[in-house]
Write an enzyme that holds these catalytic residues in place. Structure first.
Site, PDB file in Angstrom:
ATOM      1  N   ARG A   8      12.476  -3.269 -27.648  1.00  0.00           N
ATOM      2  CA  ARG A   8      13.177  -4.314 -26.880  1.00  0.00           C
ATOM      3  C   ARG A   8      14.667  -3.975 -26.736  1.00  0.00           C
ATOM      4  NH1 ARG A   8      14.231  -9.362 -30.925  1.00  0.00           N
ATOM      5  NH2 ARG A   8      14.052  -8.266 -32.894  1.00  0.00           N
ATOM      6  N   SER A  35      15.982 -12.749 -27.804  1.00  0.00           N
ATOM      7  CA  SER A  35      14.860 -12.017 -28.398  1.00  0.00           C
ATOM      8  C   SER A  35      14.431 -10.822 -27.559  1.00  0.00           C
ATOM      9  CB  SER A  35      13.659 -12.949 -28.578  1.00  0.00           C
ATOM     10  OG  SER A  35      14.030 -14.070 -29.351  1.00  0.00           O
ATOM     11  N   GLU A  56       7.941 -20.727 -17.667  1.00  0.00           N
ATOM     12  CA  GLU A  56       7.599 -19.355 -17.270  1.00  0.00           C
ATOM     13  C   GLU A  56       6.953 -19.281 -15.893  1.00  0.00           C
ATOM     14  OE1 GLU A  56       6.621 -20.852 -20.099  1.00  0.00           O
ATOM     15  OE2 GLU A  56       7.943 -19.886 -21.559  1.00  0.00           O
ATOM     16  N   PHE A  81       3.959 -15.228 -23.424  1.00  0.00           N
ATOM     17  CA  PHE A  81       4.369 -16.278 -22.484  1.00  0.00           C
ATOM     18  C   PHE A  81       4.401 -15.786 -21.034  1.00  0.00           C
ATOM     19  CE2 PHE A  81       6.670 -17.736 -26.481  1.00  0.00           C
ATOM     20  CZ  PHE A  81       5.586 -18.483 -26.900  1.00  0.00           C
ATOM     21  N   HIS A 106       7.735  -8.692 -27.929  1.00  0.00           N
ATOM     22  CA  HIS A 106       6.960  -9.247 -29.049  1.00  0.00           C
ATOM     23  C   HIS A 106       5.463  -9.042 -28.835  1.00  0.00           C
ATOM     24  CE1 HIS A 106      10.891 -10.782 -29.713  1.00  0.00           C
ATOM     25  NE2 HIS A 106      10.566 -11.399 -30.814  1.00  0.00           N
ATOM     26  N   ASP A 114       5.759 -14.285 -37.239  1.00  0.00           N
ATOM     27  CA  ASP A 114       5.596 -15.421 -36.334  1.00  0.00           C
ATOM     28  C   ASP A 114       4.121 -15.809 -36.210  1.00  0.00           C
ATOM     29  OD1 ASP A 114       8.179 -16.044 -35.780  1.00  0.00           O
ATOM     30  OD2 ASP A 114       8.257 -15.073 -33.819  1.00  0.00           O
ATOM     31  N   ARG A 164       9.067  -6.169 -31.082  1.00  0.00           N
ATOM     32  CA  ARG A 164      10.130  -6.799 -31.842  1.00  0.00           C
ATOM     33  C   ARG A 164      10.664  -5.901 -32.954  1.00  0.00           C
ATOM     34  NH1 ARG A 164      11.021  -9.401 -36.551  1.00  0.00           N
ATOM     35  NH2 ARG A 164      12.408 -11.202 -36.428  1.00  0.00           N
TER      36      ARG A 164
END
Lengths: 313, 278
Positions: A8, A35, A56, A81, A106, A114, A164
């Protein structure tokens, strides 16, 4: 020890550079810029950033309108998402072949503690099934950076998968990213390990373990899941006659399936798939999850031996 | 393009396009006549009186953009675009047929169509994207988006309404075709959308309410929507009260004709009624 950087971060750096070079690039985010790392762009170019908050579907379809108007929108959020807007991506982006760049961070079990709601293990599969879509899954931060530049050049809908957690850097600044082409990282005659994303460096570790047992593995990095590098797969199947795929993704629908489709159609060879075996993850440290779910060098070694044992004589 | 500002003339054009709509749906034996007939007066006034556009140059950079979010109402938009010369009228004969230009739902491969729609709820987000692009390019064209009333049951419409309201997209005009019927049944009895005007106001839009079959009211609403002193930096929604199937007695207020073609006898009756309108 190699340098460790998250993919990322490679995206965030590249997006910022693109912003400086190309006024057409617009940054769309959905309250996760910190993020995904699109925040670097947002800070320097607030006028070319639209933060949708947590919406989104609106973000993706607005990106379609921007692309229709000649902009190059990069819409990023967590991989999972982006799927919230799957039907929008299907109908308003891919179907219309609009120049929208979707970035899902992620991805995979690498997301870690998470837990399974955030660990996207099916994005490669769902986006690969859409006509017109190009699907990218780079192996390190450098490759991600170069892939992001390539996205701005290529006209058409694309999906980029980032992660991530920090992972080893495999490539140096001179590395040339070629869309749709697999990258031979290590040659070998006994078996070919096709890997994508964070599993590429793990596949290289597996090849070293195999070498200790005098098994010589070819290692190929597949950063473009679609269109898949058919010729390279046929060549590997013909020359090494045993194939392993490795990915931080469901073994259904991702790299394993893409390679399998080429093998069954063009060059039959035994295939063993390393990945998340059609189950959801859980909270935990990425390394712990990789061990528990079988995304390790040892597991790749085991699968390589199985594939070799199944070779046709 | 030469603009028309005679209400009687505009009404006449709309009524002649009603016949084209019914013919298209009858010929294809599929399509959506109800929402096309409810929208046709608004669309006629928009295209002939208000929109800056050029049928001979459909990609003219400074044109106003019209997005038909209720993308199933292709008979209405295709009838207008053909009449204006965006494509030859013969193309209407191929509506919904294989290998033909005119798809069942809107497609950007057709001159004059700005969005490939068909899945409800997405046109306003898409229109916002065009409106953002205008802002970035410092262009002063307007973006018009027509949505259906049933369509506002989609959550995404409100995500997009919020985006336009927060970002004060005053180059955005939504045309809400309030025909009160959706696919299965009446909107009010399916999932009521009221108080619809208050909802848009709460999302920071300027709201205009009109009779969507009264040409003079439509003309004034479109003028007001373009008047900075009236919209005051806000996006504008024109809530147009309409009758589904307007102009054909047995289609009016009849949920059956949301997405059903008339049979031969019904077609004959419909054309007789529409001919009487002039």
């Amino acid at each position: 020890m190699p340098e460790m950087i998250a993919t990322r971060d490679g995206f965030g750096k590249a997006l910022l550079n693109l912003g400086r070079e190309n006024k057409l690039v617009v940054n769309l985010e959905a309250d996760l810029g910190k993020s995904t790392k699109s925040i670097l762009f947002a800070k320097e170019f607030p006028d070319r950033t639209i933060n949708f908050g947590i919406s989104e579907q609106d973000m993706i379809t607005t990106a379609a309108g921007l692309a229709y108007s000649g902009k190059i929108p990069f819409a990023s959020t967590f991989a999972i998402f982006t799927e919230r807007a799957f039907e929008q991506i299907r109908n308003s982006v891919a179907r219309v072949n609009l120049n929208v760049k979707i970035v899902g961070s992620h991805s995979g079990l690498l997301t870690g503690d998470d837990g399974d709601s955030a660990q996207c293990i099916e994005d490669l599969s769902v986006y690969r099934s859409l006509p017109n879509m190009v699907v990218l899954s780079p192996a390190d931060a450098v490759e991600t950076e170069k892939a992001t530049y390539a996205m701005a050049e290529h006209v058409g809908p694309m999906y980029l998968r980032t992660g991530r957690e920090k992972i080893p850097v495999l490539f140096d600044a001179n590395y040339k990213f070629e869309l749709g082409k697999g990258v031979l990282l290590r040659d070998g005659k006994d078996v070919t390990l096709f890997a994508t994303g964070p599993l590429v460096s793990i596949a290289l570790d597996a090849a070293k373990l195999l070498e200790q047992e005098k098994i010589y593995a070819r290692v190929i990095n597949i950063h473009t899941i679609k269109p898949i590098d058919k010729d390279l797969i046929i060549k590997a199947a013909t020359e090494t006659k045993a194939i392993v795929t490795a990915e931080d993704h469901n073994t259904i629908g991702g790299l394993g399936s893409a390679v399998s489709e080429v093998l069954t159609e063009y060059a039959l060879a035994p295939l063993e798939r390393v990945g998340v075996k059609d189950r959801f993850g859980e909270s935990g440290k990425p390394a712990e999850l990789y061990k528990k779910y079988g995304l390790t060098a040892e597991e790749i070694v085991k699968h390589a031996k199985k594939a070799i044992a199944r070779k046709r004589v | 393009m030469q603009k028309l500002n005679n209400p009687e003339q505009l009404k006449k054009i709309a009524n002649s396009l009603r016949k084209v709509i019914v013919e298209m749906v009858h010929r294809a034996q599929s399509g959506h006549p109800g929402g096309s007939l409810s929208a046709i007066d608004i669309l006629t006034v928009l295209y002939y009186y208000k929109l800056h556009h050029d049928p001979k140059n459909p990609k003219w950079q400074d044109r106003d953009r019209f997005v038909l979010s209720k993308g199933h109402c292709t008979p209405a938009i295709y009838a207008i675009l053909a009449e204006l010369g965006y494509f030859p009228k013969e193309e209407l004969l191929g509506y919904r047929k294989i290998n033909a230009l005119l798809q069942g739902h809107t497609s950007i491969h057709i001159h004059g169509i700005e969005m490939s729609a068909g899945s409800l709820g997405q046109g306003l987000s898409y229109g916002n994207g065009i409106a953002f692009a205008a802002r970035l390019d410092k262009k002063d064209y307007k973006v018009y988006v027509m949505i259906g009333d049933g369509e506002t049951q989609e959550g995404q419409v409100w995500e997009a309404a919020q985006t336009a309201g927060v970002h004060k997209l005053d180059n955005m005009v939504v045309l809400l075709d309030r025909n009160k019927i959706q696919n299965d049944w009446f909107v009010e009895k399916t999932k009521s959308i009221e108080p619809i005007a208050d909802k848009w106001k709460a999302f920071n839009w300027h709201v205009i309410e009109i009779d969507g079959h009264d040409v003079k009211q439509i003309m004034k609403a479109l003028d007001d929507a373009n008047n900075p002193a009236i919209v005051n930096g806000k996006p504008c929604v024109i809530i147009a009260q309409t009758v589904k199937g307007k102009g054909v007695s047995f289609m009016e207020n009849n949920p059956d004709f949301h997405g059903k073609a008339p049979n031969d006898a019904e077609f004959k009756q419909a054309m007789e009624e529409l001919n009487k309108l002039g």
